[in-house]
Design a protein around this motif. Structure first.
Motif, PDB file in Angstrom:
ATOM      1  N   ALA A 103       8.692 115.777  -8.072  1.00  0.00           N
ATOM      2  CA  ALA A 103       9.204 114.466  -7.671  1.00  0.00           C
ATOM      3  C   ALA A 103       8.054 113.514  -7.354  1.00  0.00           C
ATOM      4  N   TYR A 104       7.014 114.016  -6.677  1.00  0.00           N
ATOM      5  CA  TYR A 104       5.845 113.186  -6.402  1.00  0.00           C
ATOM      6  C   TYR A 104       5.153 112.777  -7.701  1.00  0.00           C
ATOM      7  N   SER A 105       5.087 113.695  -8.640  1.00  0.00           N
ATOM      8  CA  SER A 105       4.444 113.388  -9.911  1.00  0.00           C
ATOM      9  C   SER A 105       5.191 112.285 -10.658  1.00  0.00           C
ATOM     10  N   LYS A 106       6.518 112.366 -10.660  1.00  0.00           N
ATOM     11  CA  LYS A 106       7.320 111.330 -11.319  1.00  0.00           C
ATOM     12  C   LYS A 106       7.111 109.978 -10.658  1.00  0.00           C
ATOM     13  N   ALA A 107       6.861 109.990  -9.346  1.00  0.00           N
ATOM     14  CA  ALA A 107       6.624 108.746  -8.609  1.00  0.00           C
ATOM     15  C   ALA A 107       5.159 108.331  -8.663  1.00  0.00           C
ATOM     16  N   LYS A 109       2.557 109.797  -7.568  1.00  0.00           N
ATOM     17  CA  LYS A 109       1.794 110.141  -6.376  1.00  0.00           C
ATOM     18  C   LYS A 109       1.139 111.501  -6.612  1.00  0.00           C
ATOM     19  N   TYR A 110       0.067 111.470  -7.406  1.00  0.00           N
ATOM     20  CA  TYR A 110      -0.490 112.707  -7.924  1.00  0.00           C
ATOM     21  C   TYR A 110      -1.264 113.503  -6.878  1.00  0.00           C
ATOM     22  N   ASP A 111      -1.817 112.830  -5.868  1.00  0.00           N
ATOM     23  CA  ASP A 111      -2.510 113.577  -4.828  1.00  0.00           C
ATOM     24  C   ASP A 111      -1.527 114.459  -4.065  1.00  0.00           C
ATOM     25  N   SER A 112      -0.369 113.888  -3.724  1.00  0.00           N
ATOM     26  CA  SER A 112       0.650 114.671  -3.029  1.00  0.00           C
ATOM     27  C   SER A 112       1.250 115.737  -3.951  1.00  0.00           C
ATOM     28  N   ALA A 113       1.408 115.407  -5.215  1.00  0.00           N
ATOM     29  CA  ALA A 113       1.896 116.403  -6.171  1.00  0.00           C
ATOM     30  C   ALA A 113       0.949 117.593  -6.217  1.00  0.00           C
TER      31      ALA A 113
END
Length: 287
Positions: A103-107, A109-113
């Protein structure tokens, strides 16, 4: 290849509209003596609203932090975070960590992903799990807003990729990404050495050819850049970015007619209006 920004100094010949996976440092890939002049810059990244990875519920800054995400993506992210936070056992949390990372990646937000993929990788082990975490951290690295942040994310990516390469030294995509994280450090020659090792193992490796071409061009070794990009487009005639930079490199060597032909070829390969505008600007310079 939809998104490719790698840390490199943005010079006049490189147009912002066509930055795809570009290294953002100036490095002479043939002359070690010139490496002392290496400089790194980066393009802005909207970091997570919780840089310390204190991943609780969405806070008031979330909308600003996720400006590139759609409402649907934000809803998916909020749902995944809520499920993760409510998980009562490690097995469930580790499983939900992957869902939250996605979900983070789709948004974007790659650091959190990367953070959540890393949780899952450490719990599960396995080459694919660590590769997924490394890829997310690497993507975050390419957007790092500061050199300090780039160093931090680059180190995280290397840590994940090292687990991959420990078990599978022939994983050349991971090795290439490790190389590019080193380009942004005080030891860029280590990255260049790794890229050459990739080419030695796979002379047709597109990512390594592209990155070496960019590094050659950024050190104004246009003849070497032409060689790299010609090899790249011979391997993949549909490589839009490679064709564009082959044209730029040809222009840099004074081969104007050949450069024009390549720029016109790019226009026939892409419907991207920003790219085509950039091509028109480059053609105007050659007339």
């Amino acid at each position: 290849m939809k998104r490719s920004q790698i840390i490199i100094v943005i010079v006049a010949i490189i147009l912002v509209a066509v930055l795809f996976f570009l290294p953002k440092v100036v490095v002479n890939d043939e002359d070690k003596d010139n490496l002392a002049s290496t400089e790194a810059t980066a393009v802005p990244e909207g970091h997570s609203e919780d840089d310390g990875h204190n991943h609780g519920a969405e806070e008031g800054t979330a909308a600003e932090a996720h400006m590139t995400a759609t409402p649907e993506q934000l809803m998916e992210l909020a749902t995944a975070r809520a499920k993760f936070n409510k998980a009562s056992d490690d097995q469930t949390r580790n499983r939900l960590a992957v869902e939250l990372a996605e979900a983070y990646s789709k948004a974007t937000k790659y650091d959190s992903a990367g953070y959540y993929y890393e949780i899952a990788a450490k719990a599960r082990g396995g080459e694919n799990s660590y590769k997924r975490a490394g890829d997310a951290y690497y993507e975050a690295f390419t957007f790092a807003a500061t050199q300090e942040r780039a160093n931090e994310l680059g180190a995280k990516a290397r840590g994940m990729y090292e687990q991959v390469l420990k078990n599978n030294p022939s994983e050349l995509d991971a090795k290439t990404n490790v190389a590019m994280t080193y380009i942004a450090t005080s030891n860029p020659m280590q990255g260049i050495t790794l890229l050459r090792e990739v080419i030695a193992s796979d002379p047709n490796n597109q990512k390594a050819l592209f990155n070496l071409g960019i590094l050659s061009m950024q050190s104004t070794q246009y003849d070497k850049a032409v060689e790299r990009f010609q090899k790249l487009v011979s391997v993949n005639p549909n490589h839009v970015e490679g064709t564009f930079y082959l044209a730029v490199a040809l222009a840099g060597t004074g081969q104007k007619e050949e450069a024009k032909a390549m720029f016109n070829k790019v226009k026939g390969m892409s419907n991207d209006p920003a790219l085509n505008t950039s091509v028109d600007e480059e053609l105007a310079k050659l007339n």
